[in-house]
Design an enzyme around this catalytic site. Structure first.
Site, mmCIF file in Angstrom:
data_model
loop_
_atom_site.group_PDB
_atom_site.id
_atom_site.type_symbol
_atom_site.label_atom_id
_atom_site.label_comp_id
_atom_site.label_asym_id
_atom_site.label_seq_id
_atom_site.Cartn_x
_atom_site.Cartn_y
_atom_site.Cartn_z
ATOM 1 N N ASN A 87 2.531 7.987 -20.736
ATOM 2 C CA ASN A 87 3.200 7.575 -19.501
ATOM 3 C C ASN A 87 2.294 7.861 -18.304
ATOM 4 O O ASN A 87 1.686 8.938 -18.212
ATOM 5 C CB ASN A 87 4.513 8.343 -19.324
ATOM 6 C CG ASN A 87 5.383 8.278 -20.564
ATOM 7 O OD1 ASN A 87 5.830 7.215 -20.984
ATOM 8 N ND2 ASN A 87 5.626 9.448 -21.185
ATOM 9 N N TYR A 141 9.348 12.764 -14.537
ATOM 10 C CA TYR A 141 10.596 11.997 -14.487
ATOM 11 C C TYR A 141 11.071 11.820 -13.044
ATOM 12 O O TYR A 141 11.490 10.725 -12.625
ATOM 13 C CB TYR A 141 11.690 12.707 -15.296
ATOM 14 C CG TYR A 141 11.510 12.651 -16.796
ATOM 15 C CD1 TYR A 141 11.036 11.508 -17.418
ATOM 16 C CD2 TYR A 141 11.828 13.754 -17.593
ATOM 17 C CE1 TYR A 141 10.873 11.453 -18.796
ATOM 18 C CE2 TYR A 141 11.671 13.712 -18.972
ATOM 19 C CZ TYR A 141 11.193 12.562 -19.567
ATOM 20 O OH TYR A 141 11.035 12.508 -20.941
ATOM 21 N N TYR A 151 3.610 11.116 -24.764
ATOM 22 C CA TYR A 151 3.012 11.326 -23.451
ATOM 23 C C TYR A 151 2.152 10.139 -23.004
ATOM 24 O O TYR A 151 1.216 10.300 -22.206
ATOM 25 C CB TYR A 151 2.167 12.613 -23.430
ATOM 26 C CG TYR A 151 2.980 13.846 -23.762
ATOM 27 C CD1 TYR A 151 3.836 14.413 -22.815
ATOM 28 C CD2 TYR A 151 2.917 14.423 -25.033
ATOM 29 C CE1 TYR A 151 4.598 15.528 -23.129
ATOM 30 C CE2 TYR A 151 3.680 15.538 -25.347
ATOM 31 C CZ TYR A 151 4.518 16.087 -24.400
ATOM 32 O OH TYR A 151 5.281 17.184 -24.710
ATOM 33 N N HIS A 181 0.843 -1.199 0.000
ATOM 34 C CA HIS A 181 0.000 0.000 0.000
ATOM 35 C C HIS A 181 0.880 1.252 0.000
ATOM 36 O O HIS A 181 1.729 1.429 0.849
ATOM 37 C CB HIS A 181 -0.889 -0.007 1.242
ATOM 38 C CG HIS A 181 -1.854 1.124 1.293
ATOM 39 N ND1 HIS A 181 -2.516 1.479 2.443
ATOM 40 C CD2 HIS A 181 -2.275 1.983 0.328
ATOM 41 C CE1 HIS A 181 -3.303 2.512 2.193
ATOM 42 N NE2 HIS A 181 -3.164 2.838 0.920
ATOM 43 N N ASP A 234 5.709 4.686 -22.245
ATOM 44 C CA ASP A 234 5.716 4.392 -23.683
ATOM 45 C C ASP A 234 7.125 4.025 -24.141
ATOM 46 O O ASP A 234 8.076 3.992 -23.350
ATOM 47 C CB ASP A 234 5.161 5.576 -24.476
ATOM 48 C CG ASP A 234 5.948 6.864 -24.253
ATOM 49 O OD1 ASP A 234 7.161 6.791 -23.962
ATOM 50 O OD2 ASP A 234 5.349 7.957 -24.358
ATOM 51 N N ASP A 248 -5.025 3.553 -4.733
ATOM 52 C CA ASP A 248 -5.048 4.105 -3.381
ATOM 53 C C ASP A 248 -6.058 5.245 -3.287
ATOM 54 O O ASP A 248 -5.745 6.399 -3.599
ATOM 55 C CB ASP A 248 -3.652 4.602 -3.006
ATOM 56 C CG ASP A 248 -3.547 4.962 -1.539
ATOM 57 O OD1 ASP A 248 -4.574 4.865 -0.826
ATOM 58 O OD2 ASP A 248 -2.446 5.325 -1.081
#
Length: 302
Positions: free
Chosen positions: A143, A122, A141, A24, A32, A70
């Site tokens: 990701n 990043y 994009y 948790h 990508d 979560d």
């Protein structure tokens, strides 16, 4: 590689091991083909870099089918957005839309997916548990970072209960308790109710903490504590708690005193010592229960 029933074939042994190893609050980066996966993975918790030959939506469909999010955080997922001053290209908008649809499909409409600026993404990815790279995802994009949550007793994502839901549950519990109590009262044997005579004497259930009888009326008549079960025994006491006279014997089969037990299994002698000890005040004049009027107020020894 063998398959498992009920498990998406895209979830390889390496992927399942990573997903099960996460706890948790751990984060998972799914990226990508242009993402610097190896460099970022080297700085993650496990340094694992898993490559899947799929697109990002396909990977999310498989992963989110078993991966809880979560919902105890204000966001459950973060996707990469362009740096300041750069517009999101149409292909990027397309993959982000498909990515959101895949997550919502398995985790619900209340999932919060936020955009994160490219370089912030990043940095966040380096704190993840592992990196899964989709080598067929060529749209920019593509990701996303998922925050792992908990699986509830119903097998779904565990979500916090709202204050309104808690209040409703408490109300239902209180109503259930009231209903049970009402039913129990309705089933009690009927009989002449006790009348308060002004004596503050009291006992707890095991007979301890005895307070002496000090009502102004000497020789008040008292019932056996088991009178609700049919015991008709009575006795008289003086104002300081001493036994004056026993008129009748305990005659109910359920009466604890008759069967040699006092409150909560104590011996009769111990029970009497605790709750019916003779008065030390020998100067108080007493009066037997036989001399009391027929409508004498009576109290129950608890």
């Amino acid at each position: 590689m063998g398959l498992l029933k009920g498990i998406d074939p895209l979830l390889t042994a390496d992927v399942l091991h990573v997903l099960r190893s996460m706890g948790h609050g751990d984060k998972l980066c799914i990226c990508d083909c242009n993402f610097p996966g190896s460099q970022v993975a080297a700085q993650t918790t496990t340094k694992k870099h898993i490559i899947l030959t799929v697109t990002l939506p396909e990977a999310l469909e498989a992963i989110c089918s078993v991966f809880p999010l979560d919902f105890f955080e204000n966001k459950q997922a973060m996707y990469m957005g362009p740096q300041h001053g750069v517009q999101m290209p149409p292909a990027g908008l397309e993959v982000v839309s498909l990515m959101k649809d895949s997550i919502v499909k398995h985790c619900g409409n209340d999932v919060n997916i936020q955009q994160l600026e490219r370089y912030s993404f990043y940095k966040e990815a380096k704190s993840c548990f592992a990196v899964i790279q989709c080598c067929l995802e060529r749209r920019p994009y593509g990701n996303v970072i998922l925050l792992k949550g908990c699986v509830g007793p119903d097998g779904l994502d565990l979500k916090p209960t709202s204050a309104a839901t808690i209040s409703q549950q408490q109300l239902q519990q209180q109503q259930a308790i009231t209903q049970v109590a009402t039913t129990q009262v309705a089933t009690l044997p009927t009989g002449k109710p006790e009348l308060y005579t002004g004596c503050p004497a009291s006992y707890n259930r095991d007979g301890r903490d005895f307070k002496k009888h000090n009502d102004l009326k000497n020789g008040a008549s008292y019932r056996c504590r088991n009178y609700r079960h049919g015991c008709t025994a009575r006795f008289s006491m003086n104002r300081t708690g001493g036994i004056i006279d026993k008129n009748t014997k305990h005659n109910d089969p359920l009466c604890a005193v008759k069967n040699g037990l006092g409150p909560t299994g104590m011996s009769v002698d111990e029970a009497k010592k605790l709750s019916l000890s003779p008065s030390k005040d020998n100067d108080v004049k007493t009066k037997s229960a036989e001399e009391e009027p027929q409508d004498q107020s009576e109290v129950n020894l608890i």
